[in-house]
Design a protein around this motif. Structure first.
Motif, PDB file in Angstrom:
ATOM      1  N   GLN A 140       0.943  -1.254   0.044  1.00 20.81           N
ATOM      2  CA  GLN A 140       0.065  -0.018   0.004  1.00 20.81           C
ATOM      3  C   GLN A 140       0.767   1.384  -0.110  1.00 20.81           C
ATOM      4  O   GLN A 140       1.991   1.144   0.482  1.00 20.81           O
ATOM      5  CB  GLN A 140      -1.022   0.097   1.268  1.00 20.81           C
ATOM      6  CG  GLN A 140      -2.315  -0.937   1.226  1.00 20.81           C
ATOM      7  CD  GLN A 140      -3.109  -0.455   0.471  1.00 20.81           C
ATOM      8  OE1 GLN A 140      -3.220   0.514  -0.093  1.00 20.81           O
ATOM      9  NE2 GLN A 140      -3.962  -1.570  -0.391  1.00 20.81           N
ATOM     10  N   VAL A 141       0.483   2.344  -0.802  1.00 22.67           N
ATOM     11  CA  VAL A 141       1.006   3.472  -0.640  1.00 22.67           C
ATOM     12  C   VAL A 141       0.185   4.664  -0.135  1.00 22.67           C
ATOM     13  O   VAL A 141      -1.113   4.575  -0.478  1.00 22.67           O
ATOM     14  CB  VAL A 141       1.514   4.016  -2.077  1.00 22.67           C
ATOM     15  CG1 VAL A 141       2.095   5.517  -2.391  1.00 22.67           C
ATOM     16  CG2 VAL A 141       2.466   2.853  -2.755  1.00 22.67           C
ATOM     17  N   GLN A 142       0.602   5.421   0.828  1.00 26.46           N
ATOM     18  CA  GLN A 142      -0.047   6.753   1.085  1.00 26.46           C
ATOM     19  C   GLN A 142       0.448   7.958   0.578  1.00 26.46           C
ATOM     20  O   GLN A 142       1.422   8.121   0.323  1.00 26.46           O
ATOM     21  CB  GLN A 142      -0.374   6.634   2.669  1.00 26.46           C
ATOM     22  CG  GLN A 142      -0.926   5.524   3.265  1.00 26.46           C
ATOM     23  CD  GLN A 142      -0.032   4.177   3.482  1.00 26.46           C
ATOM     24  OE1 GLN A 142       0.928   4.355   3.592  1.00 26.46           O
ATOM     25  NE2 GLN A 142      -0.659   2.999   3.180  1.00 26.46           N
TER      26      GLN A 142
ATOM     27  N   ALA B 242       4.793  10.817  -0.536  1.00 26.33           N
ATOM     28  CA  ALA B 242       4.371   9.313  -0.621  1.00 26.33           C
ATOM     29  C   ALA B 242       5.000   8.554   0.572  1.00 26.33           C
ATOM     30  O   ALA B 242       6.187   8.780   0.909  1.00 26.33           O
ATOM     31  CB  ALA B 242       4.807   8.841  -1.745  1.00 26.33           C
ATOM     32  N   SER B 243       4.302   7.484   1.269  1.00 24.15           N
ATOM     33  CA  SER B 243       4.794   6.691   2.313  1.00 24.15           C
ATOM     34  C   SER B 243       4.280   5.297   1.939  1.00 24.15           C
ATOM     35  O   SER B 243       3.412   5.309   1.000  1.00 24.15           O
ATOM     36  CB  SER B 243       4.663   7.282   3.512  1.00 24.15           C
ATOM     37  OG  SER B 243       3.205   7.260   3.621  1.00 24.15           O
ATOM     38  N   GLY B 244       4.764   4.420   2.525  1.00 21.52           N
ATOM     39  CA  GLY B 244       4.676   2.744   2.524  1.00 21.52           C
ATOM     40  C   GLY B 244       5.383   2.342   1.239  1.00 21.52           C
ATOM     41  O   GLY B 244       6.461   2.477   1.200  1.00 21.52           O
ATOM     42  N   ARG B 245       4.786   1.490   0.413  1.00 17.68           N
ATOM     43  CA  ARG B 245       5.462   0.687  -0.637  1.00 17.68           C
ATOM     44  C   ARG B 245       5.929   1.856  -1.868  1.00 17.68           C
ATOM     45  O   ARG B 245       5.053   1.994  -2.736  1.00 17.68           O
ATOM     46  CB  ARG B 245       4.750  -0.257  -1.142  1.00 17.68           C
ATOM     47  CG  ARG B 245       5.112  -0.927  -2.146  1.00 17.68           C
ATOM     48  CD  ARG B 245       4.028  -1.805  -3.333  1.00 17.68           C
ATOM     49  NE  ARG B 245       4.560  -2.128  -4.457  1.00 17.68           N
ATOM     50  CZ  ARG B 245       3.902  -2.491  -5.553  1.00 17.68           C
ATOM     51  NH1 ARG B 245       2.512  -2.500  -5.349  1.00 17.68           N
ATOM     52  NH2 ARG B 245       4.665  -2.881  -6.570  1.00 17.68           N
ATOM     53  N   THR B 246       6.821   2.567  -1.433  1.00 17.71           N
ATOM     54  CA  THR B 246       7.373   3.609  -2.716  1.00 17.71           C
ATOM     55  C   THR B 246       8.563   3.351  -3.594  1.00 17.71           C
ATOM     56  O   THR B 246       8.631   3.935  -4.517  1.00 17.71           O
ATOM     57  CB  THR B 246       7.619   4.910  -1.572  1.00 17.71           C
ATOM     58  OG1 THR B 246       8.556   4.526  -0.813  1.00 17.71           O
ATOM     59  CG2 THR B 246       6.421   5.484  -0.922  1.00 17.71           C
TER      60      THR B 246
ATOM     61  N   HIS C 113       8.501   2.418  -8.070  1.00 18.22           N
ATOM     62  CA  HIS C 113       7.409   3.010  -8.762  1.00 18.22           C
ATOM     63  C   HIS C 113       7.934   3.905 -10.021  1.00 18.22           C
ATOM     64  O   HIS C 113       9.090   4.510 -10.028  1.00 18.22           O
ATOM     65  CB  HIS C 113       6.555   4.018  -7.753  1.00 18.22           C
ATOM     66  CG  HIS C 113       7.370   5.387  -7.138  1.00 18.22           C
ATOM     67  ND1 HIS C 113       8.108   4.911  -6.105  1.00 18.22           N
ATOM     68  CD2 HIS C 113       7.266   6.666  -7.398  1.00 18.22           C
ATOM     69  CE1 HIS C 113       8.468   6.263  -5.695  1.00 18.22           C
ATOM     70  NE2 HIS C 113       7.960   7.048  -6.520  1.00 18.22           N
TER      71      HIS C 113
ATOM     72  N   ASN D 185      10.845  11.323  -1.379  1.00 22.62           N
ATOM     73  CA  ASN D 185       9.666  10.519  -1.828  1.00 22.62           C
ATOM     74  C   ASN D 185       8.427  11.730  -1.860  1.00 22.62           C
ATOM     75  O   ASN D 185       7.220  11.202  -1.700  1.00 22.62           O
ATOM     76  CB  ASN D 185       8.805   9.595  -1.270  1.00 22.62           C
ATOM     77  CG  ASN D 185       9.900   7.965  -1.462  1.00 22.62           C
ATOM     78  OD1 ASN D 185      10.396   7.951  -2.586  1.00 22.62           O
ATOM     79  ND2 ASN D 185       9.842   7.346  -0.339  1.00 22.62           N
TER      80      ASN D 185
ATOM     81  N   TYR E 195       3.105   2.329 -11.203  1.00 22.57           N
ATOM     82  CA  TYR E 195       4.198   1.475 -11.107  1.00 22.57           C
ATOM     83  C   TYR E 195       4.523   0.774 -12.586  1.00 22.57           C
ATOM     84  O   TYR E 195       5.690   0.412 -12.848  1.00 22.57           O
ATOM     85  CB  TYR E 195       3.761   0.262 -10.167  1.00 22.57           C
ATOM     86  CG  TYR E 195       3.794   0.719  -8.679  1.00 22.57           C
ATOM     87  CD1 TYR E 195       2.983   1.081  -8.164  1.00 22.57           C
ATOM     88  CD2 TYR E 195       5.095   0.566  -8.239  1.00 22.57           C
ATOM     89  CE1 TYR E 195       3.027   1.584  -6.790  1.00 22.57           C
ATOM     90  CE2 TYR E 195       5.062   0.752  -6.861  1.00 22.57           C
ATOM     91  CZ  TYR E 195       4.199   1.566  -6.017  1.00 22.57           C
ATOM     92  OH  TYR E 195       4.176   1.736  -4.639  1.00 22.57           O
TER      93      TYR E 195
ATOM     94  N   TYR F 206      -2.208   4.427  -7.030  1.00 21.09           N
ATOM     95  CA  TYR F 206      -2.627   4.983  -5.763  1.00 21.09           C
ATOM     96  C   TYR F 206      -3.019   6.520  -6.023  1.00 21.09           C
ATOM     97  O   TYR F 206      -2.461   7.126  -6.759  1.00 21.09           O
ATOM     98  CB  TYR F 206      -1.674   4.741  -4.846  1.00 21.09           C
ATOM     99  CG  TYR F 206      -1.468   3.256  -4.457  1.00 21.09           C
ATOM    100  CD1 TYR F 206      -0.394   2.456  -5.006  1.00 21.09           C
ATOM    101  CD2 TYR F 206      -2.231   2.609  -3.827  1.00 21.09           C
ATOM    102  CE1 TYR F 206      -0.277   1.113  -4.931  1.00 21.09           C
ATOM    103  CE2 TYR F 206      -2.287   1.221  -3.424  1.00 21.09           C
ATOM    104  CZ  TYR F 206      -1.095   0.482  -3.838  1.00 21.09           C
ATOM    105  OH  TYR F 206      -0.960  -0.839  -3.555  1.00 21.09           O
TER     106      TYR F 206
END
Length: 123
Positions: free
Chosen positions: A1-3, A24-28, A31, A77, A100, A112
């Motif tokens: 997940q990406v926030q 961006a945070s999480g799965r960054t 991308h 990010n 992505y 996202y």
């Protein structure tokens, strides 16, 4: 997940400037690109600008070329949208998004999305 967290929107007079940020945070990692889109009241969402994350290639919608600049800070990010010489027709909710799949910055699916930030330009 990406926030994705946008900030920087607001009310400005025509001819003024605003700078939007999107962190961006999480799965960054890995991308491909980040982009800015906007949706005005009663209209469809449209692409505004995008940047490829690794090499920094950019793409802009024609109406914002020469007025808006997209940039990124890989270490943070974060993607920015500097908006100058704003016009009333730029009024919209602005969304940032991350993509992505390799390919076009402008087209294709963005995976996202942020919650959006309102930009209002008064005449």
């Amino acid at each position: 997940q990406v926030q994705l967290a946008e900030s920087g929107g607001g009310l400005v007079q025509a001819g003024g400037s605003l700078r939007l940020s999107c962190a961006a945070s999480g799965r960054t990692f890995n991308h491909y690109a980040m982009g800015w889109f906007r949706q005005a009241l009663g209209k469809e969402r449209e692409f505004v600008a995008g940047v490829s994350w690794s090499c920094g290639n950019t793409d802009y919608e024609d109406s914002v070329k020469g007025r808006f600049t997209i940039s990124r800070d890989n270490a943070k990010n974060t993607v920015y949208l500097q908006m100058n010489r704003l016009k009333p027709e730029d009024t919209a909710v602005y969304y940032c998004a991350v993509k992505y799949k390799y390919g076009s910055i402008r087209y294709g699916q963005y995976d996202y999305w942020g919650q959006g930030t309102q930009v209002t330009v008064s005449s």
